[in-house]
Design a protein around this motif. Structure first.
Motif, PDB file in Angstrom:
ATOM      1  N   UNK A 102      -4.551  13.001  10.101  1.00 22.64           N
ATOM      2  CA  UNK A 102      -5.544  12.117   8.752  1.00 22.64           C
ATOM      3  C   UNK A 102      -4.749  11.915   7.457  1.00 22.64           C
ATOM      4  N   UNK A 103      -3.284  11.799   7.350  1.00 24.43           N
ATOM      5  CA  UNK A 103      -2.664  11.418   6.031  1.00 24.43           C
ATOM      6  C   UNK A 103      -1.684  11.165   6.420  1.00 24.43           C
ATOM      7  N   UNK A 104      -1.646   9.794   7.006  1.00 22.29           N
ATOM      8  CA  UNK A 104      -0.794   8.604   7.094  1.00 22.29           C
ATOM      9  C   UNK A 104      -0.600   7.646   5.888  1.00 22.29           C
ATOM     10  N   UNK A 105       0.915   7.390   6.121  1.00 17.93           N
ATOM     11  CA  UNK A 105       1.098   6.231   4.679  1.00 17.93           C
ATOM     12  C   UNK A 105       1.969   5.697   4.763  1.00 17.93           C
ATOM     13  N   UNK A 106       2.192   4.574   4.407  1.00 17.29           N
ATOM     14  CA  UNK A 106       3.078   3.306   3.675  1.00 17.29           C
ATOM     15  C   UNK A 106       4.190   3.941   3.213  1.00 17.29           C
ATOM     16  N   UNK A 107       5.591   3.882   2.925  1.00 14.88           N
ATOM     17  CA  UNK A 107       6.437   4.147   1.849  1.00 14.88           C
ATOM     18  C   UNK A 107       7.259   2.617   1.524  1.00 14.88           C
ATOM     19  N   UNK A 108       7.339   1.830   0.398  1.00 18.70           N
ATOM     20  CA  UNK A 108       8.119   0.669  -0.313  1.00 18.70           C
ATOM     21  C   UNK A 108       9.546   0.949   0.321  1.00 18.70           C
ATOM     22  N   UNK A 109      10.135  -0.291   0.430  1.00 18.22           N
ATOM     23  CA  UNK A 109      11.618   0.189   0.182  1.00 18.22           C
ATOM     24  C   UNK A 109      11.904  -1.519   0.206  1.00 18.22           C
ATOM     25  N   UNK A 110      13.703  -1.242   0.113  1.00 17.27           N
ATOM     26  CA  UNK A 110      14.738  -2.180   0.219  1.00 17.27           C
ATOM     27  C   UNK A 110      15.215  -2.301   1.236  1.00 17.27           C
ATOM     28  N   UNK A 111      15.963  -0.975   1.977  1.00 19.88           N
ATOM     29  CA  UNK A 111      16.784  -0.995   2.876  1.00 19.88           C
ATOM     30  C   UNK A 111      16.851   0.673   2.268  1.00 19.88           C
ATOM     31  N   UNK A 112      17.894   1.066   3.180  1.00 23.98           N
ATOM     32  CA  UNK A 112      18.863   2.893   2.907  1.00 23.98           C
ATOM     33  C   UNK A 112      19.829   2.968   3.323  1.00 23.98           C
TER      34      UNK A 112
END
Length: 227
Positions: A102-112
């Motif tokens: 119940x705690x899924x999320x999406x985290x924005x990024x340009x790269x790593x």
């Protein structure tokens, strides 16, 4: 891994516009703590994330170092290294299994970033993917603590063949058609473990970059560099 990533300088308003393109619904924003921007995002920083909160898609922020909701002591007293979570084991681990449901999320990024070479002489690499979008999204999990703070983790999987020589693991990067079903909890465990992030092989872009320190944070960090 993943212990550093580039977020760029996108504002909340810009990110809201991007998120509205992924979901067929208005995306809300809350008044959580400001997020860190730049090119050297570190564990414990406050970062942007998109998640379903009270059944509404919300753009908010969370502390990047997951702490389970049942931890009753102050968040900094959580000692386990949980800024990453293995997608293969997260559904069953006591630390992550509630968030998996119940705690899924999406985290924005340009790269790593990843590092290769011997200790004391590590070479940093910048890794991103070929996309027409202004950013991509890591698959993550988040928790809501009793004091109102949210925390999050970035899921990882076995590295795909194209980048396995850089590191044995890679963050799970969602394809554009996976963002909505992921945060809505519509992707089952087996499907997630098999499919999330698997479609990017052959679509990575990566190059060596200049060695950088804790306080470096400019766009020059992601420029290609050869000694």
């Amino acid at each position: 891994m993943c212990g550093r990533f580039a977020a760029g300088d996108m504002t909340q308003a810009q990110m809201l516009e991007i998120m509205r393109g992924f979901l067929d619904a208005p995306f809300l924003a809350d008044d959580a703590a400001p997020h860190v921007t730049g090119y050297n995002v570190k564990p414990t920083n406050q970062i942007q994330m998109a998640a379903m909160i009270h059944d509404e898609p919300v753009l908010t922020t969370a502390r990047w170092w997951f702490v389970p909701h049942w931890h009753k002591k102050p968040v900094p007293e959580w000692k386990a290294t949980t800024f990453n979570a293995k997608i293969e084991t997260a559904p069953e681990k006591p630390t992550f299994r509630t968030a998996w449901k119940s705690g899924r999320c999406a985290i924005p990024a340009l790269g790593y970033y990843e590092w290769t070479g011997t200790k004391g002489n590590k070479q940093p690499w910048y890794i991103t993917v070929k996309t027409n979008q202004p950013c991509f999204f890591f698959a993550g999990l988040h928790s809501y603590m009793g004091d109102g703070l949210r925390t999050c983790t970035i899921l990882t999987r076995d590295a795909l063949p194209q980048i396995k020589d850089l590191h044995a693991r890679t963050p799970v990067i969602l394809t554009s058609d996976q963002v909505e079903p992921w945060i809505k909890g519509e992707i089952g465990t087996t499907e997630a473990q098999n499919a999330l992030g698997a479609g990017w092989d052959g679509q990575f872009k990566f190059h060596p970059v200049r060695k950088f320190g804790m306080k470096d944070n400019g766009p020059e960090m992601i420029e290609e560099f050869h000694e």
